[in-house]
Design a protein around this motif. Structure first.
Motif, PDB file in Angstrom:
ATOM      1  N   GLY A 404     -10.098 -39.004 -42.688  1.00 14.96           N
ATOM      2  CA  GLY A 404      -8.899 -38.611 -43.412  1.00 14.96           C
ATOM      3  C   GLY A 404      -9.142 -38.494 -44.896  1.00 14.96           C
ATOM      4  N   VAL A 405      -9.822 -39.484 -45.482  1.00 17.87           N
ATOM      5  CA  VAL A 405     -10.144 -39.432 -46.920  1.00 17.87           C
ATOM      6  C   VAL A 405     -11.041 -38.240 -47.220  1.00 17.87           C
ATOM      7  CG1 VAL A 405     -11.358 -40.628 -48.780  1.00 17.87           C
ATOM      8  CG2 VAL A 405      -9.848 -41.909 -47.273  1.00 17.87           C
ATOM      9  N   ALA A 406     -12.056 -38.028 -46.359  1.00 21.05           N
ATOM     10  CA  ALA A 406     -12.997 -36.925 -46.598  1.00 21.05           C
ATOM     11  C   ALA A 406     -12.291 -35.579 -46.561  1.00 21.05           C
ATOM     12  CB  ALA A 406     -14.114 -36.972 -45.556  1.00 21.05           C
ATOM     13  N   ARG A 407     -11.365 -35.376 -45.627  1.00 16.72           N
ATOM     14  CA  ARG A 407     -10.675 -34.087 -45.523  1.00 16.72           C
ATOM     15  C   ARG A 407      -9.698 -33.883 -46.676  1.00 16.72           C
ATOM     16  NH1 ARG A 407     -11.777 -31.365 -40.988  1.00 16.72           N
ATOM     17  NH2 ARG A 407     -12.577 -32.502 -39.159  1.00 16.72           N
ATOM     18  N   GLN A 408      -9.085 -34.961 -47.151  1.00 11.07           N
ATOM     19  CA  GLN A 408      -8.191 -34.808 -48.306  1.00 11.07           C
ATOM     20  C   GLN A 408      -8.981 -34.482 -49.572  1.00 11.07           C
ATOM     21  OE1 GLN A 408      -4.808 -37.757 -48.673  1.00 11.07           O
ATOM     22  NE2 GLN A 408      -5.819 -38.652 -46.883  1.00 11.07           N
ATOM     23  N   PHE A 409     -10.137 -35.125 -49.719  1.00  9.59           N
ATOM     24  CA  PHE A 409     -10.947 -34.913 -50.919  1.00  9.59           C
ATOM     25  C   PHE A 409     -11.666 -33.575 -50.870  1.00  9.59           C
ATOM     26  CE2 PHE A 409     -15.053 -35.452 -53.146  1.00  9.59           C
ATOM     27  CZ  PHE A 409     -14.566 -35.670 -54.431  1.00  9.59           C
ATOM     28  N   ASN A 410     -12.147 -33.206 -49.662  1.00 13.25           N
ATOM     29  CA  ASN A 410     -12.907 -31.972 -49.505  1.00 13.25           C
ATOM     30  C   ASN A 410     -12.446 -31.263 -48.237  1.00 13.25           C
ATOM     31  OD1 ASN A 410     -14.802 -29.929 -49.514  1.00 13.25           O
ATOM     32  ND2 ASN A 410     -16.512 -31.231 -48.862  1.00 13.25           N
ATOM     33  N   PRO A 411     -11.395 -30.444 -48.327  1.00 11.22           N
ATOM     34  CA  PRO A 411     -10.838 -29.789 -47.132  1.00 11.22           C
ATOM     35  C   PRO A 411     -11.851 -28.948 -46.364  1.00 11.22           C
ATOM     36  CG  PRO A 411      -9.360 -29.550 -49.024  1.00 11.22           C
ATOM     37  CD  PRO A 411     -10.640 -30.115 -49.553  1.00 11.22           C
ATOM     38  N   ALA A 412     -12.928 -28.539 -47.000  1.00 11.29           N
ATOM     39  CA  ALA A 412     -13.923 -27.695 -46.336  1.00 11.29           C
ATOM     40  C   ALA A 412     -14.952 -28.498 -45.556  1.00 11.29           C
ATOM     41  CB  ALA A 412     -14.645 -26.828 -47.375  1.00 11.29           C
ATOM     42  N   VAL A 413     -14.771 -29.804 -45.448  1.00 11.00           N
ATOM     43  CA  VAL A 413     -15.778 -30.652 -44.803  1.00 11.00           C
ATOM     44  C   VAL A 413     -15.898 -30.322 -43.316  1.00 11.00           C
ATOM     45  CG1 VAL A 413     -14.131 -32.506 -44.283  1.00 11.00           C
ATOM     46  CG2 VAL A 413     -16.560 -33.030 -44.462  1.00 11.00           C
ATOM     47  N   ASN A 414     -17.129 -30.315 -42.833  1.00 16.71           N
ATOM     48  CA  ASN A 414     -17.430 -30.153 -41.411  1.00 16.71           C
ATOM     49  C   ASN A 414     -18.030 -31.478 -40.936  1.00 16.71           C
ATOM     50  OD1 ASN A 414     -18.720 -29.646 -38.907  1.00 16.71           O
ATOM     51  ND2 ASN A 414     -18.976 -27.478 -39.405  1.00 16.71           N
ATOM     52  N   VAL A 415     -17.233 -32.254 -40.202  1.00 12.43           N
ATOM     53  CA  VAL A 415     -17.646 -33.609 -39.834  1.00 12.43           C
ATOM     54  C   VAL A 415     -18.911 -33.590 -38.984  1.00 12.43           C
ATOM     55  CG1 VAL A 415     -16.956 -35.730 -38.658  1.00 12.43           C
ATOM     56  CG2 VAL A 415     -15.274 -34.440 -39.977  1.00 12.43           C
ATOM     57  N   VAL A 416     -18.963 -32.701 -37.994  1.00 10.51           N
ATOM     58  CA  VAL A 416     -20.133 -32.628 -37.115  1.00 10.51           C
ATOM     59  C   VAL A 416     -21.373 -32.271 -37.917  1.00 10.51           C
ATOM     60  CG1 VAL A 416     -21.153 -31.439 -35.135  1.00 10.51           C
ATOM     61  CG2 VAL A 416     -18.720 -32.041 -35.121  1.00 10.51           C
ATOM     62  N   GLU A 417     -21.220 -31.378 -38.876  1.00  7.46           N
ATOM     63  CA  GLU A 417     -22.343 -30.980 -39.719  1.00  7.46           C
ATOM     64  C   GLU A 417     -22.845 -32.154 -40.554  1.00  7.46           C
ATOM     65  OE1 GLU A 417     -22.157 -28.396 -43.544  1.00  7.46           O
ATOM     66  OE2 GLU A 417     -22.420 -26.991 -41.876  1.00  7.46           O
ATOM     67  N   GLU A 418     -21.933 -33.020 -40.971  1.00  4.55           N
ATOM     68  CA  GLU A 418     -22.319 -34.192 -41.760  1.00  4.55           C
ATOM     69  C   GLU A 418     -23.041 -35.230 -40.909  1.00  4.55           C
ATOM     70  OE1 GLU A 418     -22.174 -34.536 -44.910  1.00  4.55           O
ATOM     71  OE2 GLU A 418     -20.874 -32.862 -45.480  1.00  4.55           O
ATOM     72  N   VAL A 419     -22.615 -35.371 -39.663  1.00  7.54           N
ATOM     73  CA  VAL A 419     -23.125 -36.447 -38.810  1.00  7.54           C
ATOM     74  C   VAL A 419     -24.387 -36.023 -38.065  1.00  7.54           C
ATOM     75  CG1 VAL A 419     -22.578 -37.889 -36.808  1.00  7.54           C
ATOM     76  CG2 VAL A 419     -20.839 -37.460 -38.555  1.00  7.54           C
ATOM     77  N   GLN A 420     -24.493 -34.752 -37.719  1.00  8.32           N
ATOM     78  CA  GLN A 420     -25.578 -34.278 -36.861  1.00  8.32           C
ATOM     79  C   GLN A 420     -26.972 -34.642 -37.368  1.00  8.32           C
ATOM     80  OE1 GLN A 420     -25.305 -30.075 -35.981  1.00  8.32           O
ATOM     81  NE2 GLN A 420     -25.757 -30.443 -33.829  1.00  8.32           N
ATOM     82  N   PRO A 421     -27.278 -34.488 -38.658  1.00 10.49           N
ATOM     83  CA  PRO A 421     -28.635 -34.834 -39.112  1.00 10.49           C
ATOM     84  C   PRO A 421     -28.971 -36.315 -38.935  1.00 10.49           C
ATOM     85  CG  PRO A 421     -27.482 -33.495 -40.741  1.00 10.49           C
ATOM     86  CD  PRO A 421     -26.462 -33.915 -39.736  1.00 10.49           C
TER      87      PRO A 421
END
Length: 545
Positions: A404-421
């Motif tokens: 929730g914090v990440a999406r409010q701060f950066n609406p363009a965030v891709n959670v899977v892209e952040e976690v996959q590596p």
């Protein structure tokens, strides 16, 4: 049990008044001594208002409930997640007397200045800024004077209500009494600031080293143990603003800066979840600061969670199974963590999970909410008579708040892209550990012990077989009911054979040479056979089969 005539305590009377005013009929019935039935929960907003009006302890209880998506629906979780205690700060005069009374040494020996007007106030404590004699700025967290008395009163009432609800089907299924006791222990621990200080120190040490991110870009305040007591906690002062209140305007590349901060945030928390197993369970926007020097800070370690290595491994596989839409594997992994409360229909569990994963099959990875999907999985498993341990609820809450914090701060965030590596490294660590040589030696030792013990165990088994002393104890669920059904069917078949024999015997006697004695015997056989046949028919009809 409470009744209106026995309520003399002003706190209990206040609670009754709040419940009456908000029209929560079920709880009102419990408080006045009515027999507990299945719980009726008021709408989310009403429940939140009740907790706020009841004060700090019930606000904390509501926050704990927000960590249990297996108990409450998403609307309740969302509403209670933003629950904050609206309590005014204790006045400066009272706080000054309290600090002086509870300081381990006279205040003047350590501090050149203390601002006795709070800069932030919470349900359990409030924060003040101060300066040490060496010029270093610090923050002092002070426990609200007298809060422990109200905490004990409210805890006693919550435990009493939970005890009443425990006799209901809902209470047994969701372990309401265990939840109340868990909350009581957690709240009592929160009253002791040395516990929070120890949590803060542990998190600070854990995040001081990581190859996923640069530890110098992340801060956890240092605890000054010589100035910390159960009622006072002193830590270094970190100058900054809550992350969502910070502005990045004026920087060369704002979008790139937001992306870097979001990545740092995810990597820092996934390091806690899957590497250390010790994590900050409440990363709401007020607990993540953007410091004036560009670093991030994680504050307020009052609520933390722990995940043992086995659970971390299972959760890692579950994340992969969710992304891969593997319902069968999800079901297997859920059964490794959750405990059955009643008979579990595995086919239905897998079917429900498959429908859930199909719902997310067409959702793009950029817009996929992993927290929402995981919470939905928790609820599905709970509806199928499986109970999640409390640490899974804390994990779900932490992931939801983080996303929730990440999406409010950066609406363009891709959670899977952040976690996959990170997943490859997580699997590698779980397979080989941080020290592959040590793991290899330990595995070799276990194989050695197995090779030494196996012949002995095999010889023992053969000896039991040859001497016919081996007994197998099997416990098959439902076997008693099956045995009774078979016995009943066998009895009816035998009964029917006897009736048939009587009828055939009577027929034979009636067709032979008739004498008065044989005539009477034949009629007796017919009467007895008719009565027994009628009895058998009634028994079959009554049993439904």
């Amino acid at each position: 049990m409470l009744d209106t005539g026995s309520i003399t305590n002003s706190r209990e009377a206040e609670i009754l008044e709040v419940v009456f005013r908000n029209g929560w009929g079920y709880m009102r019935g419990l408080l006045v001594g009515a027999k507990p039935g299945e719980p009726e929960v008021p709408p989310p907003e009403v429940l939140r208002n009740i907790f706020v009006q009841l004060g700090p302890v019930f606000v904390k209880f509501g926050q704990l409930l927000s960590t249990r998506p297996d108990l409450l629906s998403p609307s309740y979780i969302e509403c209670l997640s933003h629950l904050q205690s609206k309590v005014p700060a204790v006045d400066a005069v009272t706080i000054e007397a309290f600090i002086r009374q509870n300081s381990p040494v006279p205040v003047e020996e350590n501090f050149s200045h203390i601002n006795y007007t709070a800069i932030a106030a919470g349900s359990i404590g409030q924060t003040h800024r101060a300066t040490l004699r060496n010029g270093r700025d610090v923050a002092i967290k002070v426990r609200r004077p007298g809060i422990e008395v109200q905490v004990e009163q409210d805890i006693a009432l919550i435990l009493r209500i939970a005890g009443l609800m425990n006799s209901t089907q809902f209470g047994e299924r969701y372990g309401v009494l265990d939840l109340a006791e868990e909350f009581s222990n957690a709240l009592r621990a929160e009253l002791d600031f040395t516990t929070e200080a120890a949590y803060t120190d542990q998190l600070r040490q854990n995040l001081a080293q990581s190859h996923w991110f640069n530890p110098k870009e992340l801060m956890v305040p240092e605890i000054l143990w010589e100035l910390t007591t159960p009622k006072l906690m002193t830590m270094e002062w970190l100058q900054g603003k809550p992350l969502l209140a910070a502005t990045l305007l004026g920087r060369p590349d704002v979008d790139r800066e937001r992306k870097a901060i979001t990545t740092l945030l995810f990597r820092a928390f996934f390091h806690q979840f899957f590497i250390d197993g010790f994590f900050h369970a409440d990363p709401h926007p007020g607990n993540i600061f953007y410091l004036d020097d560009g670093r991030l800070a994680i504050l307020d370690c009052g609520m933390v969670g722990n995940l043992d290595p086995r659970t971390r491994t299972t959760l890692t596989e579950m994340v992969l199974a969710i992304v891969s839409a593997d319902a069968q594997r999800c079901t297997q992994l859920a059964l490794q963590i959750a405990e059955p409360t009643e008979t579990v229909n595995l086919v239905k569990v897998e079917a429900d999970i498959r429908r859930l994963l199909q719902r997310y099959a067409n959702v793009s990875l950029a817009s996929l909410s992993t927290a929402e999907a995981f919470n939905a999985l928790l609820q599905i498993v709970s509806r199928n008579n499986l109970r999640w341990p409390a640490n899974i609820g804390l994990f779900a809450k932490s992931v939801a708040n983080l996303e929730g914090v990440a999406r409010q701060f950066n609406p363009a965030v891709n959670v899977v892209e952040e976690v996959q590596p990170l997943m490859t490294d997580i699997f590698q660590r779980q397979l080989f550990g941080d020290n592959p040589l040590q793991l290899l030696l330990r595995t070799g030792l276990e194989f050695r012990n197995l090779s030494l013990e196996s012949p002995r165990q095999f010889a023992f088994l053969l000896n039991r077989l040859t001497t016919e002393t081996l007994r197998l104890n099997l416990n098959i669920q439902g076997i008693d009911d099956l045995r009774q059904s078979i016995d009943s069917a066998a009895n009816r078949r035998t009964f029917g054979t006897v009736v048939s024999g009587l009828i055939v015997g009577a027929a034979i006697l009636s067709t032979g040479q008739q004498t008065p004695q044989l005539q009477i015997l034949s009629e007796v056989f017919f009467v007895v056979a008719s009565l027994l046949g009628f009895w058998l028919l009634v028994g079959i009809i009554r049993s439904g089969g």
